[in-house]
Write an enzyme that holds these catalytic residues in place. Sequence first.
Site, PDB file in Angstrom:
ATOM      1  N   ASP A  52       0.847  -1.198   0.000  1.00  0.00           N
ATOM      2  CA  ASP A  52       0.000   0.000   0.000  1.00  0.00           C
ATOM      3  C   ASP A  52       0.882   1.248   0.000  1.00  0.00           C
ATOM      4  OD1 ASP A  52      -2.806   1.240   0.648  1.00  0.00           O
ATOM      5  OD2 ASP A  52      -1.411   2.198   2.049  1.00  0.00           O
ATOM      6  N   TYR A  57       3.033   9.871   0.696  1.00  0.00           N
ATOM      7  CA  TYR A  57       4.115   9.327   1.529  1.00  0.00           C
ATOM      8  C   TYR A  57       5.499   9.736   0.998  1.00  0.00           C
ATOM      9  CZ  TYR A  57       0.254   6.317   3.134  1.00  0.00           C
ATOM     10  OH  TYR A  57      -0.952   5.863   3.598  1.00  0.00           O
ATOM     11  N   LYS A  86      -2.301   6.040  -4.013  1.00  0.00           N
ATOM     12  CA  LYS A  86      -3.453   6.915  -3.729  1.00  0.00           C
ATOM     13  C   LYS A  86      -3.265   8.314  -4.305  1.00  0.00           C
ATOM     14  CE  LYS A  86      -3.682   4.688   0.839  1.00  0.00           C
ATOM     15  NZ  LYS A  86      -2.285   4.610   1.268  1.00  0.00           N
ATOM     16  N   HIS A 119      -7.318   9.288  -1.730  1.00  0.00           N
ATOM     17  CA  HIS A 119      -6.734   9.158  -0.386  1.00  0.00           C
ATOM     18  C   HIS A 119      -7.686   9.641   0.707  1.00  0.00           C
ATOM     19  CE1 HIS A 119      -2.570   9.020   1.724  1.00  0.00           C
ATOM     20  NE2 HIS A 119      -3.512   8.819   2.602  1.00  0.00           N
TER      21      HIS A 119
HETATM   22  N1  LIG Z   1      -5.486   5.979   4.382  1.00  0.00           N
HETATM   23  C1  LIG Z   1      -4.816   6.612   5.304  1.00  0.00           C
HETATM   24  O1  LIG Z   1      -5.008   7.812   5.529  1.00  0.00           O
HETATM   25  C2  LIG Z   1      -3.789   5.902   6.106  1.00  0.00           C
HETATM   26  C3  LIG Z   1      -3.397   6.422   7.338  1.00  0.00           C
HETATM   27  C4  LIG Z   1      -2.432   5.722   8.062  1.00  0.00           C
HETATM   28  C5  LIG Z   1      -1.881   4.556   7.553  1.00  0.00           C
HETATM   29  N2  LIG Z   1      -2.269   4.096   6.326  1.00  0.00           N
HETATM   30  C6  LIG Z   1      -1.667   2.895   5.739  1.00  0.00           C
HETATM   31  O2  LIG Z   1      -1.718   1.863   6.684  1.00  0.00           O
HETATM   32  C7  LIG Z   1      -0.407   1.334   6.874  1.00  0.00           C
HETATM   33  C8  LIG Z   1      -0.323   0.744   8.222  1.00  0.00           C
HETATM   34  O3  LIG Z   1       0.134   1.731   9.184  1.00  0.00           O
HETATM   35  P1  LIG Z   1      -0.331   1.748  10.630  1.00  0.00           P
HETATM   36  O4  LIG Z   1       0.431   2.697  11.407  1.00  0.00           O
HETATM   37  O5  LIG Z   1      -1.764   1.930  10.497  1.00  0.00           O
HETATM   38  O6  LIG Z   1       0.066   0.254  11.043  1.00  0.00           O
HETATM   39  P2  LIG Z   1       0.073  -0.464  12.407  1.00  0.00           P
HETATM   40  O7  LIG Z   1       0.537  -1.830  12.046  1.00  0.00           O
HETATM   41  O8  LIG Z   1      -1.201  -0.286  13.170  1.00  0.00           O
HETATM   42  O9  LIG Z   1       1.174   0.313  13.268  1.00  0.00           O
HETATM   43  C9  LIG Z   1       2.478   0.339  12.826  1.00  0.00           C
HETATM   44  C10 LIG Z   1       3.412   0.533  14.000  1.00  0.00           C
HETATM   45  O10 LIG Z   1       3.244  -0.523  14.925  1.00  0.00           O
HETATM   46  C11 LIG Z   1       4.501  -0.983  15.363  1.00  0.00           C
HETATM   47  N3  LIG Z   1       4.573  -2.435  15.110  1.00  0.00           N
HETATM   48  C12 LIG Z   1       4.524  -3.089  13.934  1.00  0.00           C
HETATM   49  N4  LIG Z   1       4.592  -4.408  14.115  1.00  0.00           N
HETATM   50  C13 LIG Z   1       4.689  -4.605  15.445  1.00  0.00           C
HETATM   51  C14 LIG Z   1       4.786  -5.755  16.255  1.00  0.00           C
HETATM   52  N5  LIG Z   1       4.809  -6.977  15.722  1.00  0.00           N
HETATM   53  N6  LIG Z   1       4.859  -5.582  17.596  1.00  0.00           N
HETATM   54  C15 LIG Z   1       4.854  -4.354  18.142  1.00  0.00           C
HETATM   55  N7  LIG Z   1       4.760  -3.225  17.431  1.00  0.00           N
HETATM   56  C16 LIG Z   1       4.667  -3.353  16.090  1.00  0.00           C
HETATM   57  C17 LIG Z   1       5.562  -0.272  14.579  1.00  0.00           C
HETATM   58  O11 LIG Z   1       6.178   0.656  15.413  1.00  0.00           O
HETATM   59  P3  LIG Z   1       7.746   0.986  15.332  1.00  0.00           P
HETATM   60  O12 LIG Z   1       7.776   2.337  14.733  1.00  0.00           O
HETATM   61  O13 LIG Z   1       8.163   0.918  16.759  1.00  0.00           O
HETATM   62  O14 LIG Z   1       8.391  -0.057  14.478  1.00  0.00           O
HETATM   63  C18 LIG Z   1       4.822   0.454  13.492  1.00  0.00           C
HETATM   64  O15 LIG Z   1       5.273   1.743  13.255  1.00  0.00           O
HETATM   65  C19 LIG Z   1       0.510   2.513   6.578  1.00  0.00           C
HETATM   66  O16 LIG Z   1       1.820   2.141   6.291  1.00  0.00           O
HETATM   67  C20 LIG Z   1      -0.192   3.074   5.375  1.00  0.00           C
HETATM   68  O17 LIG Z   1       0.104   2.302   4.240  1.00  0.00           O
HETATM   69  C21 LIG Z   1      -3.218   4.752   5.620  1.00  0.00           C
END
Ligand SMILES: NC(=O)c1ccc[n+]([C@@H]2O[C@H](COP(=O)([O-])OP(=O)(O)OC[C@H]3O[C@@H](n4cnc5c(N)ncnc54)[C@H](OP(=O)(O)O)[C@@H]3O)[C@@H](O)[C@H]2O)c1
Length: 312
Positions: A52, A57, A86, A119
């Site tokens: 994604d 980004y 997006k 987006h």
């Molecule tokens: N549409 C939108 O507006 C929007 C907004 C946000 C995200 N997204 C998308 O969604 C994706 C997912 O992002 P998210 O932040 O939502 O993902 P998430 O998986 O909820 O959180 C990611 C964070 O969790 C930590 N993490 C990951 N694996 C772990 C594990 N096994 N154990 C403990 N901590 C862990 C990491 O922190 P550390 O930094 O410590 O490694 C990482 O930065 C993004 O990359 C993006 O592609 C879209």
Amino acid sequence: MVESSDFQMMRIPLNNGAGHIPALGFGTLIPDAAVTIRATRDALEAGFRHFDCAERYRNEREVGEALQAGLAAGGIAREEIFVTTKLWNSNHRPERVEPAFEASLNRLGLDYLDLYLIHTPFAFQPGDDQDPRDQNGNIIYDRGVTLLETWRSMESLVDRGRCRAIGLSDIGLNEVLPIYESARIKPAVVQVEAHPYLPETELLEFCKDKGVVFLAFAPLGHGLRPGLLEDPVISAIAARIGKTPAQVLLAWAVQRGTALLTTPKTPARARENFNISTLPEDAFEQINRIQTRQRLNEVVKTGSPGFIAQGR
Ligand SMILES: NC(=O)c1ccc[n+]([C@@H]2O[C@H](COP(=O)([O-])OP(=O)(O)OC[C@H]3O[C@@H](n4cnc5c(N)ncnc54)[C@H](OP(=O)(O)O)[C@@H]3O)[C@@H](O)[C@H]2O)c1
């Protein structure tokens, strides 16, 4: 909707006949360029086949570079991976959609996209500034374009075979409905924040009913602490079944019929987050009964990404 009981291999069909989306997606919202390249390669090696991205980004070039190298090294065909990017808010004017799409494709080094999303439903002042602000620091919105007009340009991209499916992101059911009803090509995917503290049940039911894939971001609550990864219910289930809290949260998301995006940044976490399997039914139900409600990302309110301060 669910095709296979093996979560790692699970692929969910898209409503327009444009193939299947792997339920486990790797998100590329990673600020550092070198980390982006390494983490994308690690995710591919761990088994992730869904990536994604977003022009917002500012790392599509790095993701593309990592994917080309990873596909070549692993003998993986382009058709085996599913790539999304997006359209950003400052490109909602119909005449800006195709150039924005082509620029993303070019940066990614691809010749088609599996999925292109709007987006957010918020149109910003058209232009190259992704974050246009007035003298008071307020976002400058564009009142001269509707979401449906932008959607029509997205449909044209599918007509021309440039992307296989289109969808929406950071949007509520009330805004999805009019687009769904007016669309000639229905949204195939809706990407929103979702986790046990924000289950978005009504939207999920709508998506299931219409065959739209619900794609959850922040399934680990963005990794914010204190937060979901330390929730007592999640921790107790993890200890009981010999999984980590992250694996429990990701499994719950797939088990309720959503696809998900997660952003592991080390090889070990990529393997951990890919190694998920069905939860016992009682554990699944226990998570469904969690009462805490919390939205973490305010992008859905303003179109501008940012974490909502804890306790607000
Ligand atoms: N549409 C939108 O507006 C929007 C907004 C946000 C995200 N997204 C998308 O969604 C994706 C997912 O992002 P998210 O932040 O939502 O993902 P998430 O998986 O909820 O959180 C990611 C964070 O969790 C930590 N993490 C990951 N694996 C772990 C594990 N096994 N154990 C403990 N901590 C862990 C990491 O922190 P550390 O930094 O410590 O490694 C990482 O930065 C993004 O990359 C993006 O592609 C879209």
